[in-house]
Write a protein that holds these residues in place. Structure first.
Motif, short mmCIF file in Angstrom:
data_model
loop_
_atom_site.label_atom_id
_atom_site.label_comp_id
_atom_site.label_asym_id
_atom_site.label_seq_id
_atom_site.Cartn_x
_atom_site.Cartn_y
_atom_site.Cartn_z
N LEU A 110 0.87 -1.08 0.05
CA LEU A 110 0.17 0.06 -0.03
C LEU A 110 0.98 1.17 0.00
N ILE A 111 0.84 2.31 -1.11
CA ILE A 111 1.38 3.07 -0.90
C ILE A 111 0.59 4.52 -1.20
N LEU A 112 1.23 5.39 -0.11
CA LEU A 112 0.59 6.90 0.01
C LEU A 112 1.52 7.63 -0.81
N ILE A 113 0.79 8.44 -1.61
CA ILE A 113 1.43 9.70 -2.50
C ILE A 113 0.94 10.92 -2.19
N SER A 114 1.67 11.86 -1.84
CA SER A 114 1.24 13.26 -1.86
C SER A 114 2.21 14.22 -2.75
N GLU A 163 2.32 11.40 -13.20
CA GLU A 163 3.43 10.54 -13.54
C GLU A 163 3.88 9.54 -12.50
N LEU A 164 4.11 10.08 -11.16
CA LEU A 164 4.60 9.40 -10.14
C LEU A 164 3.41 8.44 -9.69
N THR A 165 2.27 8.55 -9.71
CA THR A 165 1.22 7.68 -9.64
C THR A 165 1.30 6.61 -10.54
N GLU A 166 1.59 7.08 -11.85
CA GLU A 166 1.74 5.89 -12.89
C GLU A 166 2.65 4.89 -12.50
N VAL A 167 3.89 5.39 -12.25
CA VAL A 167 5.05 4.57 -11.61
C VAL A 167 4.37 3.48 -10.30
N MET A 168 4.08 4.29 -9.52
CA MET A 168 3.44 3.49 -8.28
C MET A 168 2.64 2.53 -8.34
N ARG A 169 1.69 2.78 -9.37
CA ARG A 169 0.58 1.57 -9.45
C ARG A 169 1.19 0.28 -10.14
N LEU A 170 2.15 0.69 -10.71
CA LEU A 170 2.85 -0.98 -11.02
C LEU A 170 3.45 -1.74 -9.70
N LEU A 218 -2.87 5.12 -2.65
CA LEU A 218 -3.92 6.10 -2.27
C LEU A 218 -3.14 7.53 -2.41
N VAL A 219 -3.73 8.36 -3.39
CA VAL A 219 -3.10 9.74 -3.55
C VAL A 219 -4.19 10.62 -2.48
N VAL A 220 -3.34 11.46 -1.66
CA VAL A 220 -3.82 12.55 -0.96
C VAL A 220 -3.13 13.77 -1.18
N ALA A 221 -3.53 14.68 -2.03
CA ALA A 221 -2.75 15.86 -2.34
C ALA A 221 -3.35 16.97 -2.25
N PRO A 222 -2.77 18.28 -2.11
CA PRO A 222 -3.56 19.48 -1.92
C PRO A 222 -4.22 19.99 -3.28
N ASP A 223 -5.37 20.65 -2.87
CA ASP A 223 -6.25 20.99 -3.86
C ASP A 223 -5.51 21.85 -4.90
N GLY A 224 -4.42 22.61 -4.73
CA GLY A 224 -3.75 23.48 -5.26
C GLY A 224 -2.37 23.66 -5.02
N ASP A 261 -12.33 6.62 -7.19
CA ASP A 261 -12.49 5.66 -6.08
C ASP A 261 -12.58 4.32 -7.01
N GLU A 262 -11.51 3.70 -7.43
CA GLU A 262 -11.39 2.61 -8.23
C GLU A 262 -10.73 1.51 -6.93
N GLU A 263 -10.63 0.04 -7.47
CA GLU A 263 -10.11 -0.87 -6.83
C GLU A 263 -8.50 -0.78 -6.74
N GLY A 264 -8.01 -0.41 -5.59
CA GLY A 264 -6.50 -0.41 -5.54
C GLY A 264 -6.11 0.90 -5.96
N TYR A 265 -6.97 1.94 -6.19
CA TYR A 265 -6.46 3.30 -6.62
C TYR A 265 -7.59 4.27 -6.14
N GLN A 266 -7.20 5.15 -5.18
CA GLN A 266 -7.94 6.12 -4.67
C GLN A 266 -7.53 7.59 -4.75
N VAL A 267 -8.30 8.67 -4.77
CA VAL A 267 -7.66 9.99 -4.90
C VAL A 267 -8.44 10.76 -4.03
#
Lengths: 253, 253
Positions: free
Chosen positions: A6-10, A22-29, A34-40, A62-68
């Motif tokens: 399980l990888i948390l991205i911000s 781009e980072l999310t694309e790599v990490m999903r491999l 789970l991406v939690v990032a600022p709205d700006g 909200d997908e299986e194995g991928y949420q933002v």
């Protein structure tokens, strides 16, 4: 339950930044993400936390194995909210970025991208902040992603000590390899731009130029970057300067 | 030109905080004082800088050897503005606080008071962040001020290495003495308070409790504080974790 890590991205450039996608694309491999990032934009937010205002948090994917989620707070708020409100257990990794622009040398201290990574390692989780030495919103991350994957795999294999995260900076053009470095000694010298608004009140825009105290010194992160290498600096959340203890022994309080 | 040292003061509780007034009172004994402090609370702002908004700066006191400005930005913005816009030369010292509440252990990473002190030492100026272990707005700083003066005098006498500032935390009650310490290993565990606004939208308040990884270990700043001593931690703006270099030698990127 998924057996993938399980990888948390911000990040600090915000949830819409190309570097985050781009980072999310790599990490999903490598795992569930789970991406939690600022709205700006939250550049320069360092390790800031939001204690004086309420924080908003909105799910956008909200997908299986991928949420933002997008968050009204700082990068560190994002990580703390993920730990406390969104996850049943700590993630296996925290990764942050890919920042648009370098976070080498003293920029590590001001960077919100590195703030998120530092927060991860304070909680004992192997954590990495990635930055590309290119400020363009449409920067080319294709080469950078190869090195993001490589450094991530090494962290997954070897782990990191608690309270230590990695500050990874990737050069803009061709990459010759990867170097473990120390933080270059330097500072930002500000040149504020003083203006007058239509109501005759003064205001300032912060602008600055970087001053390197040790040009081209081998072993520093900036020298590595300038010579075409990815710089990897282990960053310590224990900020005690142990070397200063000896010289303070003679102090009489 | 005055031969008294020039002392820049900031904080993160804002220009109206009692702790700032008390610190200013002590510092005016030692030199000419320029106060540049946020116009309101900036707790938890760390080393954040304001790059996405303009910054306002308003002079509120203008006496011989004593000036006060309030600033719409962060503590680090205040220090940078003073260096670049308000002063002809670097000040001789940067002091920050007195913070209402401790900045011991990992709080050093989130503290705006320590952000201002760190900014000072990045520019090579002997810098100190002071905090009292009492969050009350009307806290009693009378004993604390004695130790503020003592630590300041030692710094004036001995100097500090560039890139190193002091994180000074003062206990609430009686003080037994001063101890040079390391940063206690610990973390803040957040318990966000989730609420619903009148428009049925959710929001979160950050709240947290501190978790000490090394209860009562001698030599740590929290143990010193709990035993009635002022803790003095030298804090390094070089965040490189040199101890991790060896274990990373075997990594294959």
């Amino acid at each position: 339950m998924s057996e993938r890590p399980l990888i948390l991205i911000s990040n600090d450039d915000g949830v819409s930044a190309k570097g985050l996608r781009e980072l999310t694309e790599v990490m999903r491999l490598f795992g569930d993400v789970l991406v939690v990032a600022p709205d700006g934009h939250r550049s320069g937010m360092s390790n800031a936390i939001t204690v004086d205002h309420p924080i908003r948090l909105i799910k956008t994917v909200d997908e299986e194995g991928y949420q933002v989620y997008k968050c009204s707070g700082t990068p560190v708020d994002c990580v703390k909210l993920a730990f406390n409100q969104l996850l049943d257990r700590y993630p296996d990794f925290v990764v942050s970025g890919i920042n648009h622009g370098s976070n080498s040398s003293i920029s590590v201290v001001y960077s919100g991208t590195m703030g998120a990574a530092l927060e991860g390692c304070i909680h004992g989780i192997p954590s990495i902040g990635f930055s590309l030495n290119d400020y363009e919103p449409e920067a080319d991350f294709s080469r950078a992603k190869i090195y993001v994957a490589r450094v991530f795999q090494q962290v997954a294999e070897n782990g990191l000590p608690p309270f230590v995260c990695l500050n990874v900076n990737i050069p803009k053009g061709d990459v010759k390899g990867v170097k473990v470095c120390r933080q270059t000694s330097g500072k930002w010298v500000e040149e504020f731009d003083k203006r007058t608004d239509p109501h005759k009140r003064e205001y300032y825009w912060m602008a600055g130029s970087f001053q390197n105290f040790e040009e081209e010194v081998d072993g520093t992160d900036i020298a590595a970057l300038e010579n075409g290498y990815v710089s990897v600096v282990p960053v310590n959340a224990d900020m005690t300067c142990y070397q200063t203890f000896d010289s303070m022994k003679s102090w009489r309080f």
